[in-house]
Scaffold this active site. Structure first.
Site, short mmCIF file in Angstrom:
data_model
loop_
_atom_site.label_atom_id
_atom_site.label_comp_id
_atom_site.label_asym_id
_atom_site.label_seq_id
_atom_site.Cartn_x
_atom_site.Cartn_y
_atom_site.Cartn_z
N SER A 61 2.03 -7.05 -2.12
CA SER A 61 1.08 -6.88 -3.23
C SER A 61 1.60 -6.09 -4.42
CB SER A 61 -0.19 -6.22 -2.73
OG SER A 61 -0.99 -7.18 -2.10
N LYS A 64 1.77 -7.98 -7.55
CA LYS A 64 0.57 -8.27 -8.36
C LYS A 64 0.66 -7.63 -9.75
CE LYS A 64 -2.50 -9.23 -4.51
NZ LYS A 64 -2.49 -8.87 -3.14
N TYR A 189 2.12 -18.04 -4.95
CA TYR A 189 1.60 -16.73 -4.53
C TYR A 189 2.35 -16.23 -3.28
CZ TYR A 189 -1.50 -13.22 -2.53
OH TYR A 189 -1.98 -12.06 -1.98
N TYR A 241 -6.16 -0.31 -3.65
CA TYR A 241 -7.38 -0.98 -3.15
C TYR A 241 -8.55 0.00 -3.05
CZ TYR A 241 -3.43 -3.78 -1.71
OH TYR A 241 -2.25 -4.44 -1.69
N VAL A 259 1.54 -4.64 1.70
CA VAL A 259 1.53 -4.54 3.17
C VAL A 259 2.93 -4.60 3.80
CG1 VAL A 259 -0.84 -5.33 3.59
CG2 VAL A 259 1.01 -7.01 3.45
#
Ligand code: GLN
Length: 305
Positions: A61, A64, A189, A241, A259
């Protein structure tokens, strides 16, 4: 500085025991939970490292942030934000819930999976291959590492088990938030998440955001100041998050986790930081990595608040 980093790594290694490596992507189970490393690159281009900073892991992530920057460079900002929001979700990174219960069908922000699937769908290119090449060459440019590549085993593993992301993507397509071939968007992705990096790569990218988009060595403007500012702001409000609030209080540095165990942090005008520790807390953030950043922030007074 190196003494400080070695000390911080040593004292925080124990926290790995309180977490677990990600297992929902089977290939990630192979990581060594005990690993912990850090790299800092400061605004004078001085590099400081300690622990397992050379160990390779997938960016997951953390990508992102980079895909958001690309989406903002490829499209009108108003168009991007008509498809993805600017608010923290307060939910886990892979939550699907708010796509149905909110008064809008667009994902809350680009740092959660649903939002990142949207930003990925906005990357320009005539074919999937062209988009993939543009993506990889941008990651290589901002990390200054021509050897960055996709870890095929992790990519395959994620593709095989990524049904939750698939469900989100089809829902987004149904609601008109993304357009085009859903499987191709997901493929891109999964590939971006599977790019293999080390803590040095993350520190280098973090430094670019910290330096408002200007390459510290060459003076080249790689990202606009506004895009760098936006990405850092999302890192503060959504980067960890549903732990972003606590992280802002305890650490106070714009940061993004993945992760795979990586955390990229950007201290505005000062330094980029890459941390690796694959043992994760319940929210999917590196458990020891967060402790490392907490200590570092205290010792060097890095909180931006
Ligand atoms: N590739 C992972 C996923 O989509 C990324 C999640 C993460 O790093 N938090 O589930």
């Amino acid at each position: 500085m190196e003494n400080l980093l070695n000390h911080i790594i040593k004292t925080n290694k124990k926290y790995a025991n309180y977490g677990q490596v990600a297992s929902y992507i089977p290939e990630l189970r192979k990581s060594n939970a005990e690993d912990l490393g850090i790299c800092i690159i400061d605004k004078n281009n001085k590099i400081y490292c300690a622990g397992d900073y050379k160990t390779k892991f997938t960016i997951q992530s953390v990508s992102k942030t980079i895909i958001l920057a690309m989406a903002l460079m490829d499209n009108d900002w108003s168009y991007v934000f008509s498809k993805v929001g600017m608010e923290p979700s307060g939910d886990p990174f892979n939550s699907i819930m708010k796509l149905e219960t909110d008064d809008t069908t667009k994902p809350c922000n680009p740092m959660i999976n649903a939002g990142a699937i949207v930003t990925t769908s906005l990357i320009k290119g005539d074919s999937l291959k062209e988009k993939e090449e543009r993506m990889l060459s941008f990651f290589r440019k901002i990390s200054k590492n021509e050897n960055l590549n996709i870890n095929k085993a992790v990519y395959e593993s994620e593709k095989l088990t990524g049904d939750r992301n698939r469900a989100m993507a089809y829902l987004l397509k149904n609601d008109g938030v993304i357009a085009g071939d859903v499987d191709e968007i997901l493929d891109l992705y999964f590939k971006q998440c599977s790019i293999e990096v080390d803590a040095v790569d993350l520190a280098r990218i973090g430094l670019l955001f910290a330096n408002y988009g200007v390459d510290i060595e060459t003076g080249e403007r790689v990202l606009s100041e506004s895009v760098s500012r936006m990405v850092k702001t999302f890192m503060v409000t959504c980067g960890m998050y549903d732990s972003s609030g606590e992280f802002a209080i305890k650490v106070g540095i714009p940061a993004k986790s993945g992760v795979g165990g990586g955390v990229m942090a950007s201290v505005p005008k000062k330094m980029g930081i890459g941390v690796y520790g694959p043992s994760l807390d319940k929210k999917g953030n590196s458990i020891a990595g967060i402790k490392v950043l907490e200590d570092l922030s205290k010792q060097l007074e890095l909180s931006i608040f």
